[in-house]
Design a protein around this motif. Structure first.
Motif, PDB file in Angstrom:
ATOM      1  N   GLY A 131      38.857  25.195  -2.250  1.00 59.85           N
ATOM      2  CA  GLY A 131      38.951  25.498  -0.696  1.00 59.85           C
ATOM      3  C   GLY A 131      38.280  26.597  -0.122  1.00 59.85           C
ATOM      4  N   ARG A 138      42.180  30.950   6.024  1.00 59.25           N
ATOM      5  CA  ARG A 138      41.892  30.199   4.669  1.00 59.25           C
ATOM      6  C   ARG A 138      41.419  31.086   3.746  1.00 59.25           C
ATOM      7  N   ILE A 169      35.322  26.067   2.915  1.00 56.19           N
ATOM      8  CA  ILE A 169      35.278  27.020   4.023  1.00 56.19           C
ATOM      9  C   ILE A 169      34.163  27.780   4.311  1.00 56.19           C
ATOM     10  N   ASN A 209      43.799  33.563   2.058  1.00 54.82           N
ATOM     11  CA  ASN A 209      44.541  32.927   0.838  1.00 54.82           C
ATOM     12  C   ASN A 209      44.035  33.194  -0.472  1.00 54.82           C
ATOM     13  N   GLU A 217      50.636  27.513   8.394  1.00 57.16           N
ATOM     14  CA  GLU A 217      51.639  28.137   7.561  1.00 57.16           C
ATOM     15  C   GLU A 217      51.501  29.656   7.081  1.00 57.16           C
ATOM     16  N   GLN A 238      41.721  25.177  -7.456  1.00 57.87           N
ATOM     17  CA  GLN A 238      41.837  24.796  -6.116  1.00 57.87           C
ATOM     18  C   GLN A 238      41.466  25.680  -5.121  1.00 57.87           C
TER      19      GLN A 238
END
Lengths: 326, 479
Positions: free
Chosen positions: B419, B206, B423, B209, B469, B415
């Motif tokens: 996120g 995560r 985390i 990203n 993904e 966003q």
């Protein structure tokens, strides 16, 4: 290993599956509650009994058919929808719902027959669509894909945070797009852009649809035919519609497939089926960039104008009654 | 076939069932077959490298043990290590050295480039084999007496790709007496697996990203973003590698095998020496035993001095230089190694002084400890820039941009920020729980309902928050 421990492992797995089922259903219900198709399908379920006229397909009809101009009509299209989705949605409501339509508009735009539509079926929110689509029974697809999609559908919490981030989070800031009876109204028009920009955007959009794709994908074609046969079986009058897009988009589509022969190919597919009319509007607004919100979607003015023309054609074909509202 | 692929889950279940059903004397055979299938599915064309290193080191170690002539023994050792280093060097450094020489000297060498990716895991199993050979040479370990057991030691699939580098003293006896599948081992292995999956999918992937697009195009981002990105990357690389290690340890435990531990909350270290005692412990121990101590002994023997300044500086610099070169080719890895080596020496030089100051401060000593922690943590974080960004020039540009050299103002999408914050909170809670080991011990003794509840909670956290993904390959696989 002792039998008792083996039994414990089995019980652990069964409890896990049970919790997963409950939490998964809650998550799907919650995360899709405000989504475009979540809202549209919920509203349709409430109205299905009255609906006699339905528009089916992806974002093209969704943003083009202003169903408020037609009595007892509903636009059940949703963006990126494939014929496989549409077939199973119709099968579900016709067989299990209280839905008795008289006329169905079925989209025949060329991009709907590409292999990407099949891939979309397995990528796009399997947990939501599994209410309609029995993934393990989808034909012309590999077992691996079927099982993977089925599992994604059964375990919607898998990667659910991404859904939260991409679908729920933006809705905190953004108002949902206005939708009336499933029709989504878009504003903005591409005439504000220079000729060069429109051409560039049109080419990019066509490329994003057609590049590296198989036209007339076998599975997609099969489900298109199944859809028509299903509608025929329930004595629904089928009208095939090729929706308007801008000339900037179609100039580029021609580089990938022969636009001229597309209509002929579709007519061949429905040769043995009952189709009331084929309405080819693809070049209807080639001279009206102001009717488009982007290269291949109508804005609210374009949708209103197109729907007027649609109503006129359907009325003269005897598919809509001559009423004051029509 | 990565640990995080669906194929691996199926593979592991099959191996576990076959292992459970196999007679006691063939358990090693099941693990050996599984390990070679695992390697072959990943890297079939290099399976001969694994076999060659296994056979040659097994044969030489036995020859070495049979002779009493110390000179002959040394020759066998040099030959065997040279063979392992030759294979490692050819695949990992040959192309880089040829190109570097040609670029620097502008002379075209008549040697063709290999243009091949190094065999997977070669850096890890090479170190494991070298440690075994040296220990047999030193007489600390008898040579393996069973080729099959030894082959499992070199190729054991949970640790084959990226460690932990487990010594023969620990692993070979376990392979010799492999236990049946036990409920207790399954439970402990499952716990470690869950922890590893949480670290990898939820935290590392995560955060990737957030960090990957910034590292790929750092000149477009503002100073603040570049600075925050380094701290986020520090958490990412830790979670990625600790996650890998926990998965490897967990999988091995399912078969009743204990691998070496690799991490112990490294970012809580008060100096760089302690950091390396907590980060990639199996490599640090290897470097300590086979580079640091031998270098120190050599210098002491040669110069008969223990107090000279270079006795303090040379061993850590040499050790960390080797560590840098082991991690990768290119001047940035040399610089990274030398920086860490210098800080190791500094840690040792100031160790007593820091202890005295803390004691003198009495109750306020914790403030001095916080200062030490801040300095250490920030040094580690900034040195990751050199480690992560390809090319020394680019890493320097990145650090220069943080120091005020950039006019770019791109901020990160809101966003992604939220996120990442979520985390990081999960990561912090997780680290706190790990720090208080008593939590896990209590959980093990808790009633079944509580224990299972904790497992379910962990499973659903992984399922929901995991980035499946966009999952990235493990960072340490590339070494």
């Amino acid at each position: 290993m002792k039998r008792r421990n083996f039994l414990r492992i089995i019980i652990f797995i069964l409890i896990f599956l049970g919790i997963n089922h409950v939490l998964g259903d809650l998550f799907v219900g919650w995360s899709r509650f405000g989504s475009e198709y979540g809202i549209s399908h919920r509203e349709f379920q409430k109205r299905q009994e009255q609906v006699t006229f339905i528009a089916l397909g992806d974002s093209h009809p969704q943003k083009a058919v202003m169903v408020s101009k037609i009595e007892d009509a509903y636009n059940l299209s949703s963006s990126a929808e494939s014929y496989i989705h549409t077939y199973y949605i119709m099968k579900y409501y016709l067989e299990e719902g209280d839905f008795h339509p008289q006329v169905a508009l079925v989209e025949i735009d060329p991009h709907g027959f590409l292999s990407a539509k099949l891939e979309g079926l397995f990528r796009r929110d399997p947990a939501y669509w599994e209410d309609y689509v029995p993934y393990l029974k989808v034909e012309n697809e590999t077992l691996g894909d079927k099982v993977a999609t089925y599992l994604k559908g059964e375990f919607p919490l898998f990667g659910g945070f991404q859904v939260f981030l991409t679908e729920y989070w933006p809705r905190v800031d953004l108002a949902p797009e206005p939708s009336v009876l499933g029709f989504v109204a878009k504003d903005g028009d591409i005439s504000e852009y220079s000729e060069g920009e429109r051409q560039r955007d049109g080419a990019a959009r066509a490329g994003s649809h057609f590049e590296n794709q198989d036209y007339m994908d076998a599975a997609v074609v099969e489900y298109f035919q199944r859809l028509i046969d299903l509608l025929n079986e329930y004595e629904v009058s089928v009208v095939l519609v090729w929706y308007p897009t801008s000339n900037y988009y179609y100039e580029s589509v021609g580089e990938y497939i022969s636009v001229e022969t597309h209509l002929g190919r579709v007519e061949d597919l429905v040769e043995e089926s009952q189709v009331e009319a084929v309405l080819d509007y693809h070049d209807l607004f080639f001279d009206h960039p102001e009717y488009f919100t982007d290269p291949d979607h109508l804005n609210i003015i374009g949708a209103s104008t197109m729907t007027d023309r649609l109503v006129e054609d359907l009325t003269s074909a005897g598919l809509l009654p001559v009423t004051p509202s029509n | 076939m990565s640990f995080t692929s669906e194929k691996f889950v199926i593979f592991l279940l099959i191996v576990l069932v076959v292992y459970g059903l196999a007679p006691k004397k063939w358990r090693w055979g099941v693990l050996l077959t599984a390990s070679y299938i695992f390697y072959g599915l990943w890297n079939l064309e290099y399976i001969w490298v694994l076999a060659l290193i296994t056979l040659s080191s097994y044969w030489i170690s036995r020859r070495m043990a049979r002779t009493d002539d110390s000179q002959q023994k040394s020759q066998w050792l040099i030959l065997s290590i040279a063979l392992v280093l030759l294979v490692l060097g050819v695949f990992k450094y040959y192309d880089y050295l040829i190109l570097a020489f040609e670029n620097y000297s502008q002379i075209d060498l008549p040697f063709p480039l290999l243009q091949r990716i190094a065999p997977l895991g070669i850096s890890f199993f090479s170190l494991q084999v070298i440690a075994y050979l040296v220990d047999v040479y030193r007489g600390k370990l008898p040579p393996a007496d069973h080729l099959g057991h030894y082959a499992v030691f070199v190729s054991f699939f949970p640790q084959l790709v990226a460690g932990p580098i487990t010594r023969a003293q620990k692993l070979l006896p376990q392979i010799k007496f492999l236990p049946p599948v036990l409920a207790e081992d399954l439970q402990k292995g499952f716990q470690r697996l869950l922890l590893g999956l949480l670290q990898k999918f939820v935290i590392a992937d995560r955060l990737a990203n957030f960090t990957t697009p910034i590292f790929d195009d750092f000149s477009s981002y503002s100073r603040l973003v570049l600075l925050v990105n380094l701290y986020v990357y520090a958490v990412q690389i830790y979670a990625d590698f600790a996650g890998y290690s926990n998965i490897a340890i967990g999988i091995a435990k399912l078969f009743g095998v204990d691998l070496a531990e690799n991490f112990r909350q490294p970012y809580l270290a008060l100096d760089v020496a302690k950091f390396w005692n907590r980060w990639h412990i199996s490599l640090s121990n290897w470097l300590r035993d086979y580079i640091f101590y031998p270098t120190m002994r050599f210098l002491r023997k040669k110069y008969k001095s223990t107090r000279a300044w270079w006795m303090l500086w040379v061993p850590p610099l040499v050790t960390m230089l080797v560590s840098g070169i082991w991690h990768g080719t290119g001047p940035q890895f040399i610089l990274w190694g030398l920086l860490h080596g210098s800080m190791l020496a500094l840690s040792a030089a100031t160790s007593q002084w820091r202890k005295d100051v803390t004691e003198r401060l009495g109750k306020a000593g914790w403030i001095f400890q916080v200062v030490q922690w801040l300095l250490t943590f920030n040094f580690i974080v900034f040195s990751w820039a050199i480690f992560r960004i390809p090319g020394l020039h680019s890493s320097i540009l990145y650090l220069r941009d943080i120091a005020g050299g950039t006019k770019a103002s791109t901020m990160v999408h809101e966003q992604a920020v939220w996120g990442t914050v979520i985390i990081l909170v999960v990561f912090s809670l997780f680290e706190i729980l790990l720090t208080f080991n008593v939590f896990w011990q209590k959980l093990e003794k808790a009633p079944l309902v509580v224990r299972w509840g904790a497992y379910y909670l962990l499973i659903f956290i992984i399922m929901f928050l995991g980035n499946f993904e966009g999952s990235q390959p493990f960072i340490y696989e590339q070494f």
